[in-house]
Design a protein around this motif. Sequence first.
Motif, PDB file in Angstrom:
ATOM      1  N   PRO A  57       1.028  -1.112   0.240  1.00 15.23           N
ATOM      2  CA  PRO A  57       0.040   0.105   0.167  1.00 15.23           C
ATOM      3  C   PRO A  57       0.769   1.362   0.005  1.00 15.23           C
ATOM      4  O   PRO A  57       1.853   1.417   0.839  1.00 15.23           O
ATOM      5  CB  PRO A  57      -0.741  -0.184   1.241  1.00 15.23           C
ATOM      6  CG  PRO A  57      -0.669  -1.538   1.783  1.00 15.23           C
ATOM      7  CD  PRO A  57       0.532  -1.897   1.321  1.00 15.23           C
ATOM      8  N   ARG A  58       0.302   2.185  -0.876  1.00 14.04           N
ATOM      9  CA  ARG A  58       1.119   3.320  -0.840  1.00 14.04           C
ATOM     10  C   ARG A  58       0.586   4.374   0.329  1.00 14.04           C
ATOM     11  O   ARG A  58      -0.323   3.892   0.807  1.00 14.04           O
ATOM     12  CB  ARG A  58       1.038   4.054  -2.242  1.00 14.04           C
ATOM     13  CG  ARG A  58      -0.561   4.306  -2.498  1.00 14.04           C
ATOM     14  CD  ARG A  58      -0.541   5.204  -3.529  1.00 14.04           C
ATOM     15  NE  ARG A  58      -2.015   5.630  -4.161  1.00 14.04           N
ATOM     16  CZ  ARG A  58      -2.945   6.268  -3.543  1.00 14.04           C
ATOM     17  NH1 ARG A  58      -2.483   6.717  -2.384  1.00 14.04           N
ATOM     18  NH2 ARG A  58      -4.304   6.109  -4.036  1.00 14.04           N
ATOM     19  N   ALA A  81      -9.258   1.360  -0.421  1.00  8.63           N
ATOM     20  CA  ALA A  81      -9.612   0.134   0.519  1.00  8.63           C
ATOM     21  C   ALA A  81      -9.507  -1.032  -0.389  1.00  8.63           C
ATOM     22  O   ALA A  81      -9.119  -2.278  -0.120  1.00  8.63           O
ATOM     23  CB  ALA A  81     -10.668   0.177   1.511  1.00  8.63           C
ATOM     24  N   VAL A  82     -10.407  -1.082  -1.339  1.00  5.36           N
ATOM     25  CA  VAL A  82     -10.476  -2.082  -2.391  1.00  5.36           C
ATOM     26  C   VAL A  82      -9.143  -2.435  -2.987  1.00  5.36           C
ATOM     27  O   VAL A  82      -9.001  -3.836  -3.326  1.00  5.36           O
ATOM     28  CB  VAL A  82     -11.539  -2.095  -3.434  1.00  5.36           C
ATOM     29  CG1 VAL A  82     -11.650  -3.021  -4.462  1.00  5.36           C
ATOM     30  CG2 VAL A  82     -13.042  -1.806  -2.520  1.00  5.36           C
ATOM     31  N   GLN A  83      -8.399  -1.442  -3.476  1.00  5.04           N
ATOM     32  CA  GLN A  83      -7.310  -1.853  -4.238  1.00  5.04           C
ATOM     33  C   GLN A  83      -6.290  -2.603  -3.266  1.00  5.04           C
ATOM     34  O   GLN A  83      -5.688  -3.566  -3.780  1.00  5.04           O
ATOM     35  CB  GLN A  83      -6.580  -0.490  -4.850  1.00  5.04           C
ATOM     36  CG  GLN A  83      -5.445  -0.792  -5.386  1.00  5.04           C
ATOM     37  CD  GLN A  83      -4.842   0.569  -5.875  1.00  5.04           C
ATOM     38  OE1 GLN A  83      -5.258   1.805  -5.831  1.00  5.04           O
ATOM     39  NE2 GLN A  83      -3.731   0.468  -6.546  1.00  5.04           N
ATOM     40  N   TYR A  84      -6.115  -2.087  -2.122  1.00  2.44           N
ATOM     41  CA  TYR A  84      -5.190  -2.611  -1.204  1.00  2.44           C
ATOM     42  C   TYR A  84      -5.788  -3.839  -0.227  1.00  2.44           C
ATOM     43  O   TYR A  84      -4.956  -4.301   0.472  1.00  2.44           O
ATOM     44  CB  TYR A  84      -4.382  -1.511  -0.390  1.00  2.44           C
ATOM     45  CG  TYR A  84      -3.549  -0.674  -1.513  1.00  2.44           C
ATOM     46  CD1 TYR A  84      -2.468  -1.316  -2.078  1.00  2.44           C
ATOM     47  CD2 TYR A  84      -4.065   0.578  -1.744  1.00  2.44           C
ATOM     48  CE1 TYR A  84      -1.720  -0.407  -3.021  1.00  2.44           C
ATOM     49  CE2 TYR A  84      -3.237   1.447  -2.484  1.00  2.44           C
ATOM     50  CZ  TYR A  84      -1.925   0.876  -3.304  1.00  2.44           C
ATOM     51  OH  TYR A  84      -1.290   1.746  -4.179  1.00  2.44           O
ATOM     52  N   GLN A  85      -7.011  -3.685  -0.352  1.00  3.26           N
ATOM     53  CA  GLN A  85      -7.706  -4.758   0.671  1.00  3.26           C
ATOM     54  C   GLN A  85      -7.510  -4.516   2.012  1.00  3.26           C
ATOM     55  O   GLN A  85      -7.181  -5.726   2.824  1.00  3.26           O
ATOM     56  CB  GLN A  85      -7.476  -6.140   0.145  1.00  3.26           C
ATOM     57  CG  GLN A  85      -7.793  -6.622  -1.325  1.00  3.26           C
ATOM     58  CD  GLN A  85      -7.626  -7.718  -1.924  1.00  3.26           C
ATOM     59  OE1 GLN A  85      -6.609  -8.542  -1.431  1.00  3.26           O
ATOM     60  NE2 GLN A  85      -8.623  -8.309  -2.561  1.00  3.26           N
ATOM     61  N   VAL A 110     -20.703   0.832   1.453  1.00  2.00           N
ATOM     62  CA  VAL A 110     -20.366  -0.629   1.356  1.00  2.00           C
ATOM     63  C   VAL A 110     -18.829  -0.606   0.848  1.00  2.00           C
ATOM     64  O   VAL A 110     -18.629  -0.179  -0.237  1.00  2.00           O
ATOM     65  CB  VAL A 110     -21.201  -1.600   1.140  1.00  2.00           C
ATOM     66  CG1 VAL A 110     -20.677  -3.070   1.018  1.00  2.00           C
ATOM     67  CG2 VAL A 110     -22.463  -1.630   1.583  1.00  2.00           C
ATOM     68  N   ILE A 111     -17.810  -1.222   1.510  1.00  2.00           N
ATOM     69  CA  ILE A 111     -16.796  -1.514   0.879  1.00  2.00           C
ATOM     70  C   ILE A 111     -16.537  -3.068   0.680  1.00  2.00           C
ATOM     71  O   ILE A 111     -16.612  -3.784   1.909  1.00  2.00           O
ATOM     72  CB  ILE A 111     -15.365  -1.004   1.895  1.00  2.00           C
ATOM     73  CG1 ILE A 111     -15.601   0.448   2.101  1.00  2.00           C
ATOM     74  CG2 ILE A 111     -14.263  -1.576   1.239  1.00  2.00           C
ATOM     75  CD1 ILE A 111     -14.401   1.057   2.940  1.00  2.00           C
ATOM     76  N   ALA A 112     -16.406  -3.553  -0.258  1.00  2.00           N
ATOM     77  CA  ALA A 112     -16.332  -4.994  -0.641  1.00  2.00           C
ATOM     78  C   ALA A 112     -15.736  -5.188  -1.925  1.00  2.00           C
ATOM     79  O   ALA A 112     -16.163  -4.640  -2.953  1.00  2.00           O
ATOM     80  CB  ALA A 112     -18.021  -5.617  -0.861  1.00  2.00           C
ATOM     81  N   ASP A 119      -8.436  -6.839   4.760  1.00  2.67           N
ATOM     82  CA  ASP A 119      -7.800  -7.219   6.173  1.00  2.67           C
ATOM     83  C   ASP A 119      -8.337  -6.025   7.129  1.00  2.67           C
ATOM     84  O   ASP A 119      -7.872  -4.796   6.825  1.00  2.67           O
ATOM     85  CB  ASP A 119      -6.418  -7.025   5.982  1.00  2.67           C
ATOM     86  CG  ASP A 119      -5.314  -7.329   7.149  1.00  2.67           C
ATOM     87  OD1 ASP A 119      -6.112  -7.786   8.226  1.00  2.67           O
ATOM     88  OD2 ASP A 119      -4.215  -7.378   7.112  1.00  2.67           O
ATOM     89  N   THR A 120      -9.375  -6.387   7.889  1.00  9.31           N
ATOM     90  CA  THR A 120      -9.996  -5.287   8.591  1.00  9.31           C
ATOM     91  C   THR A 120      -9.469  -5.075  10.108  1.00  9.31           C
ATOM     92  O   THR A 120      -9.331  -6.364  10.766  1.00  9.31           O
ATOM     93  CB  THR A 120     -11.391  -5.523   8.795  1.00  9.31           C
ATOM     94  OG1 THR A 120     -11.937  -5.619   7.246  1.00  9.31           O
ATOM     95  CG2 THR A 120     -12.191  -4.372   9.279  1.00  9.31           C
ATOM     96  N   THR A 121      -9.133  -4.034  10.745  1.00  5.09           N
ATOM     97  CA  THR A 121      -8.803  -3.829  12.039  1.00  5.09           C
ATOM     98  C   THR A 121      -9.754  -2.904  12.458  1.00  5.09           C
ATOM     99  O   THR A 121      -9.718  -1.733  12.030  1.00  5.09           O
ATOM    100  CB  THR A 121      -7.287  -3.371  12.149  1.00  5.09           C
ATOM    101  OG1 THR A 121      -6.430  -4.595  11.549  1.00  5.09           O
ATOM    102  CG2 THR A 121      -6.964  -3.252  13.625  1.00  5.09           C
ATOM    103  N   MET A 122     -10.312  -2.968  13.924  1.00  4.31           N
ATOM    104  CA  MET A 122     -11.197  -2.273  14.522  1.00  4.31           C
ATOM    105  C   MET A 122     -10.457  -1.834  15.852  1.00  4.31           C
ATOM    106  O   MET A 122     -10.144  -2.808  16.658  1.00  4.31           O
ATOM    107  CB  MET A 122     -12.369  -2.747  14.792  1.00  4.31           C
ATOM    108  CG  MET A 122     -13.376  -1.939  15.496  1.00  4.31           C
ATOM    109  SD  MET A 122     -15.106  -2.691  15.788  1.00  4.31           S
ATOM    110  CE  MET A 122     -14.626  -4.152  16.605  1.00  4.31           C
TER     111      MET A 122
END
Length: 248
Positions: A57-58, A81-85, A110-112, A119-122
């Motif tokens: 990710p840049r 977010a979609v590009q770098y997942q 929605v991001i899908a 790779d989701t961090t909350m």
Amino acid sequence: MTITEERPSSSTKLSPPERKARRKRILSWVLPVIGIGLIAALFLFTQHLLANGLGQPREALPEEVSANNTTQFGEAGTSYAVQYQVVTLNLSDRPIDAADLSMADDAQAVIAPGYGFLDTTMYVGEGGGLNGQGYFSEMMSSVTATTERGTVTRIDMQRAPVGWAEFPNAMNAIEVGSDAFGWDVDQADIDAFTTRTAESVRQGEPISWEIGAAGLMGVPISGAVSCSGEGLCVVSYSVDVSGQSVGD
């Protein structure tokens, strides 16, 4: 015959089969040489791209990821977010203004990705979650943000669907949720739902399990497992970020 007299030509005209055989001999070494050259060129080109950050990710722009490391749900942030997942959510300071996620006052975004996972961090602050680390990280297939009257009210997340053969993975996610969020779920509950789901799959009927919100992470998080009649199951999470406390 003098030196100036023409001599008969020593060249012999090749027959069609001989010409074909000669072409095969030439191609037998020319084509491998070309192939090796292309492979070497592709290798060098790939190394050049990797050296310049391919796959990494840049640095995100403010309209893509905010200063507090929260993915933006506007067009730019969604594309990033979609590009770098990768999706990051800093929920430590609540309530959250809709504008802080680049969203309208009353909206849902929605991001899908079309393939792969997020790779989701909350992050919700120190003292909650697994080992008191204050964050939860998981691979999701979608992340949805909802706003009402200018405030972010909910973050919904879904894991990737799993087939019946992978059903234990879904139940493992419930166990992790119990530890991380404080869900009132024990092994007996998991075993009972597994039995009911097996029967539903045999009958081709859908089944679901709603798990009530718990606040071990300092924010109410509920869960659900939804299975189709074919045995395709999805584990989902719903995070209440409206500022309400559990039970209010």
